[in-house]
Design a protein around this motif. Structure first.
Motif, PDB file in Angstrom:
ATOM      1  N   ALA A 145       1.868  -1.164  -3.640  1.00  7.40           N
ATOM      2  CA  ALA A 145       0.598  -0.666  -4.181  1.00  7.40           C
ATOM      3  C   ALA A 145       0.400  -1.306  -5.544  1.00  7.40           C
ATOM      4  CB  ALA A 145       0.621   0.853  -4.302  1.00  7.40           C
ATOM      5  N   ARG A 202      -9.605   3.074  -4.591  1.00  8.71           N
ATOM      6  CA  ARG A 202      -9.690   3.701  -3.271  1.00  8.71           C
ATOM      7  C   ARG A 202     -10.558   2.815  -2.393  1.00  8.71           C
ATOM      8  NH1 ARG A 202     -12.341   7.873  -0.275  1.00  8.71           N
ATOM      9  NH2 ARG A 202     -10.820   9.096   0.919  1.00  8.71           N
ATOM     10  N   GLU A 203      -9.970   2.298  -1.344  1.00 12.12           N
ATOM     11  CA  GLU A 203     -10.674   1.358  -0.485  1.00 12.12           C
ATOM     12  C   GLU A 203     -11.922   2.001   0.121  1.00 12.12           C
ATOM     13  OE1 GLU A 203     -10.184  -1.763   0.063  1.00 12.12           O
ATOM     14  OE2 GLU A 203      -8.319  -1.996  -1.046  1.00 12.12           O
ATOM     15  N   ARG A 225      -8.451   2.176   4.698  1.00 13.75           N
ATOM     16  CA  ARG A 225      -7.772   3.378   4.189  1.00 13.75           C
ATOM     17  C   ARG A 225      -6.761   3.896   5.208  1.00 13.75           C
ATOM     18  NH1 ARG A 225     -12.979   4.959   2.331  1.00 13.75           N
ATOM     19  NH2 ARG A 225     -13.126   6.578   3.934  1.00 13.75           N
ATOM     20  N   MET A 278      -3.714   1.549   5.330  1.00 12.14           N
ATOM     21  CA  MET A 278      -2.863   1.709   4.145  1.00 12.14           C
ATOM     22  C   MET A 278      -2.106   3.034   4.193  1.00 12.14           C
ATOM     23  SD  MET A 278      -5.333   0.072   1.212  1.00 12.14           S
ATOM     24  CE  MET A 278      -4.180   0.403  -0.121  1.00 12.14           C
ATOM     25  N   ARG A 279      -2.797   4.076   4.609  1.00  5.66           N
ATOM     26  CA  ARG A 279      -2.134   5.376   4.690  1.00  5.66           C
ATOM     27  C   ARG A 279      -0.961   5.318   5.669  1.00  5.66           C
ATOM     28  NH1 ARG A 279      -3.758  10.569   3.342  1.00  5.66           N
ATOM     29  NH2 ARG A 279      -2.701  12.229   4.507  1.00  5.66           N
ATOM     30  N   PHE A 316       1.939   3.246   4.089  1.00 11.92           N
ATOM     31  CA  PHE A 316       2.650   3.939   3.023  1.00 11.92           C
ATOM     32  C   PHE A 316       3.458   5.119   3.571  1.00 11.92           C
ATOM     33  CE2 PHE A 316      -0.445   2.544  -0.585  1.00 11.92           C
ATOM     34  CZ  PHE A 316       0.025   1.255  -0.437  1.00 11.92           C
ATOM     35  N   CYS A 317       2.980   5.726   4.662  1.00  5.06           N
ATOM     36  CA  CYS A 317       3.702   6.858   5.244  1.00  5.06           C
ATOM     37  C   CYS A 317       5.026   6.430   5.876  1.00  5.06           C
ATOM     38  CB  CYS A 317       2.833   7.539   6.301  1.00  5.06           C
ATOM     39  SG  CYS A 317       1.554   8.620   5.647  1.00  5.06           S
ATOM     40  N   ALA A 337      -1.095   6.336  -5.129  1.00  2.03           N
ATOM     41  CA  ALA A 337      -0.654   6.075  -3.751  1.00  2.03           C
ATOM     42  C   ALA A 337      -0.177   7.353  -3.066  1.00  2.03           C
ATOM     43  CB  ALA A 337       0.455   5.024  -3.751  1.00  2.03           C
ATOM     44  N   HIS A 385      -3.656   9.612  -2.577  1.00  3.07           N
ATOM     45  CA  HIS A 385      -4.701   9.126  -1.679  1.00  3.07           C
ATOM     46  C   HIS A 385      -4.177   8.540  -0.373  1.00  3.07           C
ATOM     47  CE1 HIS A 385      -8.084   9.721  -4.401  1.00  3.07           C
ATOM     48  NE2 HIS A 385      -7.297   9.309  -5.375  1.00  3.07           N
ATOM     49  N   TYR A 386      -2.928   8.068  -0.367  1.00  4.54           N
ATOM     50  CA  TYR A 386      -2.415   7.394   0.822  1.00  4.54           C
ATOM     51  C   TYR A 386      -1.114   7.978   1.341  1.00  4.54           C
ATOM     52  CZ  TYR A 386      -6.044   4.015  -0.260  1.00  4.54           C
ATOM     53  OH  TYR A 386      -7.252   3.427  -0.515  1.00  4.54           O
TER      54      TYR A 386
END
Length: 227
Positions: A8, A13-14, A20, A23-24, A27-28, A44, A47-48
């Motif tokens: 990140a 925020r895309e 989005r 990315m989420r 990152f998860c 991060a 939001h993600y």
């Protein structure tokens, strides 16, 4: 086994729901999420859905040897910035502040280095503000140390950031930096000691800080040295 590392880099925020979602998901499931500031890490996570126990902060860095001792003498007051000429950088704030500083200091000039889709718009705005030849949009610069060496102050007027390398570079060049307190910038500038932070969009505070540095050249030099 295979490890998945995500990165990140900024606090944007895309706008695209698809981006989005991607990315989420990234990152998860990542084994590690590398962020370049604490603010980016918190962004991060918020939001993600980056998992805090897997987030690691690795700050950007610059080769300070490239910039050390590069300042050169020149006449007049020269203020500049480097960045993409896009909405993020809020160069409208830069130009409105430039108008006020130019009115106070007839020898002041302003250089904007970089390229982007708003170049024509910013050129027109400079003309409408009566800045004329006192503002130069010089395009991309191949030698950043050389560009910075010709400045007295560096301004960054962004509305959002990650950890801006250009601020680190200006600090490495010994310049007093005035920057908006967004993203990771407050983590690399100790305000009033190694630079000056102002609120995003706050033209009046930018002008006041710039004029203060002009009036107290010794303080400006010491700030650059500490930076």
């Amino acid at each position: 086994g295979v490890r998945f590392v995500a990165s990140a880099r900024n606090c944007k925020r895309e706008p695209s729901p698809v981006r989005r979602a991607v990315m989420r998901r990234a990152f998860c499931v990542a084994d590690a999420v590398i962020c370049n500031s604490q603010q980016v890490a918190e962004f991060a996570e918020r939001h993600y859905a980056a998992r805090s126990e897997r987030v690691r902060i690795v700050y950007n860095g610059v080769d300070t040897a490239r910039f050390a001792g590069s300042r050169r003498l020149h006449e007049g007051l020269r203020i500049g910035t480097i960045g993409r000429i896009e909405a993020q950088k809020n160069l409208g704030m830069f130009l409105r502040a430039a108008r006020e500083v130019a009115a106070a200091y007839p020898d002041a000039t302003f250089d904007i280095a970089g390229a982007g889709s708003l170049r024509d718009e910013m050129t027109a705005m400079a003309r409408e503000l009566g800045l004329g030849a006192r503002v130069r949009l010089v395009g991309p610069v191949a030698e950043v140390p050389e560009f910075l060496a010709g400045l007295d102050q560096f301004w960054l007027t962004s509305d959002w950031e990650g950890t801006p390398n250009v601020v680190l570079e200006a600090m490495a060049a010994g310049l007093p930096v005035i920057a908006t307190a967004v993203g990771g910038t407050p983590e690399i500038i100790d305000s009033e000691r190694t630079g000056i932070l102002v609120a995003a969009g706050d033209v009046a505070s930018l002008v006041a800080a710039a004029c203060r540095l002009v009036h107290d050249r010794r303080a400006a030099e010491e700030m650059g040295e500490r930076a």
